[in-house]
Design an enzyme around this catalytic site. Structure first.
Site, PDB file in Angstrom:
ATOM      1  N   ARG A 225     -24.504 -46.671 -13.212  1.00  0.00           N
ATOM      2  CA  ARG A 225     -23.133 -46.544 -12.725  1.00  0.00           C
ATOM      3  C   ARG A 225     -23.104 -46.957 -11.257  1.00  0.00           C
ATOM      4  O   ARG A 225     -24.055 -46.711 -10.498  1.00  0.00           O
ATOM      5  CB  ARG A 225     -22.638 -45.099 -12.845  1.00  0.00           C
ATOM      6  CG  ARG A 225     -22.364 -44.627 -14.268  1.00  0.00           C
ATOM      7  CD  ARG A 225     -21.149 -45.322 -14.893  1.00  0.00           C
ATOM      8  NE  ARG A 225     -20.848 -44.812 -16.229  1.00  0.00           N
ATOM      9  CZ  ARG A 225     -21.249 -45.381 -17.366  1.00  0.00           C
ATOM     10  NH1 ARG A 225     -21.972 -46.494 -17.353  1.00  0.00           N
ATOM     11  NH2 ARG A 225     -20.901 -44.841 -18.529  1.00  0.00           N
ATOM     12  N   HIS A 273     -20.410 -55.426 -16.060  1.00  0.00           N
ATOM     13  CA  HIS A 273     -20.662 -54.234 -16.897  1.00  0.00           C
ATOM     14  C   HIS A 273     -20.883 -54.637 -18.366  1.00  0.00           C
ATOM     15  O   HIS A 273     -20.176 -54.172 -19.266  1.00  0.00           O
ATOM     16  CB  HIS A 273     -19.485 -53.238 -16.776  1.00  0.00           C
ATOM     17  CG  HIS A 273     -19.867 -51.829 -17.160  1.00  0.00           C
ATOM     18  ND1 HIS A 273     -19.419 -50.726 -16.477  1.00  0.00           N
ATOM     19  CD2 HIS A 273     -20.649 -51.351 -18.161  1.00  0.00           C
ATOM     20  CE1 HIS A 273     -19.894 -49.629 -17.047  1.00  0.00           C
ATOM     21  NE2 HIS A 273     -20.652 -49.990 -18.077  1.00  0.00           N
TER      22      HIS A 273
HETATM   23  P1  NAP Z   1     -30.219 -40.219 -21.498  1.00  0.00           P
HETATM   24  O1  NAP Z   1     -30.943 -40.453 -22.776  1.00  0.00           O
HETATM   25  O2  NAP Z   1     -29.422 -38.975 -21.347  1.00  0.00           O
HETATM   26  O3  NAP Z   1     -31.318 -40.305 -20.331  1.00  0.00           O
HETATM   27  C1  NAP Z   1     -31.026 -39.906 -19.036  1.00  0.00           C
HETATM   28  C2  NAP Z   1     -32.336 -39.867 -18.247  1.00  0.00           C
HETATM   29  O4  NAP Z   1     -32.023 -39.613 -16.873  1.00  0.00           O
HETATM   30  C3  NAP Z   1     -33.293 -38.762 -18.716  1.00  0.00           C
HETATM   31  O5  NAP Z   1     -34.618 -39.203 -18.654  1.00  0.00           O
HETATM   32  C4  NAP Z   1     -33.049 -37.665 -17.675  1.00  0.00           C
HETATM   33  O6  NAP Z   1     -34.176 -36.821 -17.468  1.00  0.00           O
HETATM   34  C5  NAP Z   1     -32.808 -38.504 -16.439  1.00  0.00           C
HETATM   35  N1  NAP Z   1     -32.079 -37.741 -15.417  1.00  0.00           N
HETATM   36  C6  NAP Z   1     -30.814 -37.226 -15.499  1.00  0.00           C
HETATM   37  N2  NAP Z   1     -30.517 -36.557 -14.373  1.00  0.00           N
HETATM   38  C7  NAP Z   1     -31.592 -36.625 -13.576  1.00  0.00           C
HETATM   39  C8  NAP Z   1     -31.914 -36.117 -12.294  1.00  0.00           C
HETATM   40  N3  NAP Z   1     -31.035 -35.382 -11.601  1.00  0.00           N
HETATM   41  N4  NAP Z   1     -33.133 -36.372 -11.798  1.00  0.00           N
HETATM   42  C9  NAP Z   1     -34.042 -37.097 -12.495  1.00  0.00           C
HETATM   43  N5  NAP Z   1     -33.802 -37.628 -13.716  1.00  0.00           N
HETATM   44  C10 NAP Z   1     -32.592 -37.386 -14.242  1.00  0.00           C
HETATM   45  O7  NAP Z   1     -29.218 -41.419 -21.192  1.00  0.00           O
HETATM   46  P2  NAP Z   1     -29.272 -42.930 -21.727  1.00  0.00           P
HETATM   47  O8  NAP Z   1     -28.723 -43.018 -23.091  1.00  0.00           O
HETATM   48  O9  NAP Z   1     -30.629 -43.462 -21.470  1.00  0.00           O
HETATM   49  O10 NAP Z   1     -28.210 -43.622 -20.742  1.00  0.00           O
HETATM   50  C11 NAP Z   1     -28.403 -43.607 -19.347  1.00  0.00           C
HETATM   51  C12 NAP Z   1     -27.168 -44.103 -18.628  1.00  0.00           C
HETATM   52  O11 NAP Z   1     -27.067 -45.520 -18.772  1.00  0.00           O
HETATM   53  C13 NAP Z   1     -25.833 -43.604 -19.155  1.00  0.00           C
HETATM   54  O12 NAP Z   1     -25.544 -42.307 -18.703  1.00  0.00           O
HETATM   55  C14 NAP Z   1     -24.860 -44.623 -18.609  1.00  0.00           C
HETATM   56  O13 NAP Z   1     -24.380 -44.231 -17.340  1.00  0.00           O
HETATM   57  C15 NAP Z   1     -25.716 -45.880 -18.452  1.00  0.00           C
HETATM   58  N6  NAP Z   1     -25.296 -46.952 -19.363  1.00  0.00           N
HETATM   59  C16 NAP Z   1     -24.818 -48.110 -18.839  1.00  0.00           C
HETATM   60  C17 NAP Z   1     -24.433 -49.129 -19.679  1.00  0.00           C
HETATM   61  C18 NAP Z   1     -23.956 -50.440 -19.130  1.00  0.00           C
HETATM   62  O14 NAP Z   1     -23.494 -51.291 -19.892  1.00  0.00           O
HETATM   63  N7  NAP Z   1     -24.074 -50.695 -17.843  1.00  0.00           N
HETATM   64  C19 NAP Z   1     -24.540 -48.969 -21.064  1.00  0.00           C
HETATM   65  C20 NAP Z   1     -25.027 -47.784 -21.565  1.00  0.00           C
HETATM   66  C21 NAP Z   1     -25.407 -46.774 -20.703  1.00  0.00           C
HETATM   67  P3  NAP Z   1     -34.700 -35.862 -18.653  1.00  0.00           P
HETATM   68  O15 NAP Z   1     -35.350 -36.791 -19.655  1.00  0.00           O
HETATM   69  O16 NAP Z   1     -35.702 -34.991 -18.004  1.00  0.00           O
HETATM   70  O17 NAP Z   1     -33.512 -35.159 -19.210  1.00  0.00           O
HETATM   71  C1  GLV Z   2     -21.494 -47.834 -20.932  1.00  0.00           C
HETATM   72  O1  GLV Z   2     -21.410 -47.996 -19.757  1.00  0.00           O
HETATM   73  C2  GLV Z   2     -21.953 -46.642 -21.566  1.00  0.00           C
HETATM   74  O2  GLV Z   2     -22.120 -45.623 -20.895  1.00  0.00           O
HETATM   75  O3  GLV Z   2     -22.157 -46.688 -22.798  1.00  0.00           O
END
Ligand code: NAP
Ligand code: GLV
Length: 310
Positions: A225, A273
């Site tokens: 983000r 994005h």
């Molecule tokens: P996820 O499975 O919830 O993974 C989040 C990771 O971040 C986990 O490893 C978590 O640690 C870590 N984390 C969260 N808060 C933290 C903190 N304060 N300090 C250290 N580590 C922290 O999420 P995901 O599915 O991988 O997605 C991640 C993010 O990608 C989404 O939230 C979204 O914002 C972004 N995204 C962007 C796009 C795009 O097109 N640009 C698309 C999809 C997603 P733990 O493992 O210990 O819980």
């Molecule tokens: C896209 O940004 C998502 O969070 O899936």
């Protein structure tokens, strides 16, 4: 089963058709502001407006058609606390992230920006190759998507590092955890990939002090983000030479305003994005399967922990 669907991309007909395919007995109600909908079992939303909040208090679960739930949690206490919030769990986004980040890492590491500049000037000149051992890749966030990206990068034999909230143990990845692990993680990273959820703890995480900890000549890839990154600080550090450049897919204001200085900085690559789009069929399949499980009283994965913010 009655499903309340909210979308603002004009593609509701395709979403409704896919839900009807997979849940033929379900009634899909498209949410329109100002029109009262009959009570529904589940809501399926993406960045819903505040006007939809009263309807969200009446469903059994809210399905977010993205991985990040910051656009919902920003409503704070106005978002009904008793209703489980379910986010997308990969649903085809992992492989897209792996493609995007691998491309950005390899493009920088194999000096394609330099060769493109040389090509435009008609220069045939091999440049010294970078040494992989000097290019540790650090991934902030080792969740569903960050782990998939680390797996992809492992194929290219980069030294890998990762940072998460809870301590992980992943073969071939130096794992750091928590606030106490962050500085050491940053100090050993040259290629930084941000894959964190946006929460109060991660907002503005990448500011001047932290970006300055990266190894000299660092490269920043942000696919999480825009609000993770202090944008003026990145520009200052690129101009000072401490950071070599960045590939950015997300911004504080999207679309990125035309007058934003990032557009004028050739060392920054901008994409709108798109690093991991929501794939409709995969998402509907995942959500429909979870609705069936919830309806049968079973547990589902991907329920957001409201106190952690993701
Ligand atoms: P996820 O499975 O919830 O993974 C989040 C990771 O971040 C986990 O490893 C978590 O640690 C870590 N984390 C969260 N808060 C933290 C903190 N304060 N300090 C250290 N580590 C922290 O999420 P995901 O599915 O991988 O997605 C991640 C993010 O990608 C989404 O939230 C979204 O914002 C972004 N995204 C962007 C796009 C795009 O097109 N640009 C698309 C999809 C997603 P733990 O493992 O210990 O819980
Ligand atoms: C896209 O940004 C998502 O969070 O899936």
């Amino acid at each position: 089963m009655r499903i309340l669907l909210q979308r603002s991309d004009g593609k509701e007909a395709a979403w409704i058709a896919d839900f009807k395919d997979l849940l033929p007995d379900a009634e899909i109600v498209f949410w329109r502001e100002g029109e009262a909908a009959a009570p529904c079992d589940y809501a399926v939303v993406w960045q819903p407006p505040a006007a939809m909040l009263p309807e969200l208090g009446c469903v059994k679960a809210i399905f977010n058609t993205g991985a990040g739930v910051d656009a919902l949690l920003k409503f704070g206490d106005a978002l009904p606390a008793h209703v489980p919030l379910v986010r997308l769990d990969d649903a085809g986004m992992g492989v897209q992230m792996a493609e995007y980040v691998s491309h950005a890492v390899l493009r920088h590491f194999r000096r394609f920006d330099d060769y493109e500049a040389q090509g435009r000037a008609g220069i045939w000149q091999p440049l010294p190759a970078f040494d992989k051992m000097d290019f540790p890749v650090g991934v902030l966030g080792m969740g569903v998507l960050g782990t998939r990206v680390l797996q992809a990068l492992a194929q290219f034999e980069f030294p890998l590092r990762g940072w998460s909230r809870s301590q992980k143990h992943i073969d071939g990845v130096a794992c750091f955890a928590g606030e106490e692990g962050l500085d050491a993680f940053l100090r050993g990273t040259r290629l930084l990939v941000c894959m964190l959820p946006l929460t109060p703890d991660t907002h503005n995480l990448l500011d001047r002090a932290r970006l300055s900890m990266l190894l000299p000549g660092a490269y920043v890839i942000n696919v999480a983000r825009g609000a993770h990154l202090a944008e003026p600080d990145l520009l200052t550090l690129i101009r000072s030479g401490h950071i070599a450049g960045a590939t950015l897919d997300v911004f504080r204001n999207e679309p990125l305003p035309q007058q934003h200085p990032f557009w004028q900085e050739p060392r920054i690559t901008i994409t709108p994005h798109i690093s991991a789009a929501t794939l409709r069929r995969e998402s509907v399949a995942q959500i429909a399967a979870k609705m069936r499980r919830l309806h049968a009283g079973e547990v589902v994965a991907g329920i957001v922990n409201r106190s952690q913010g993701y």
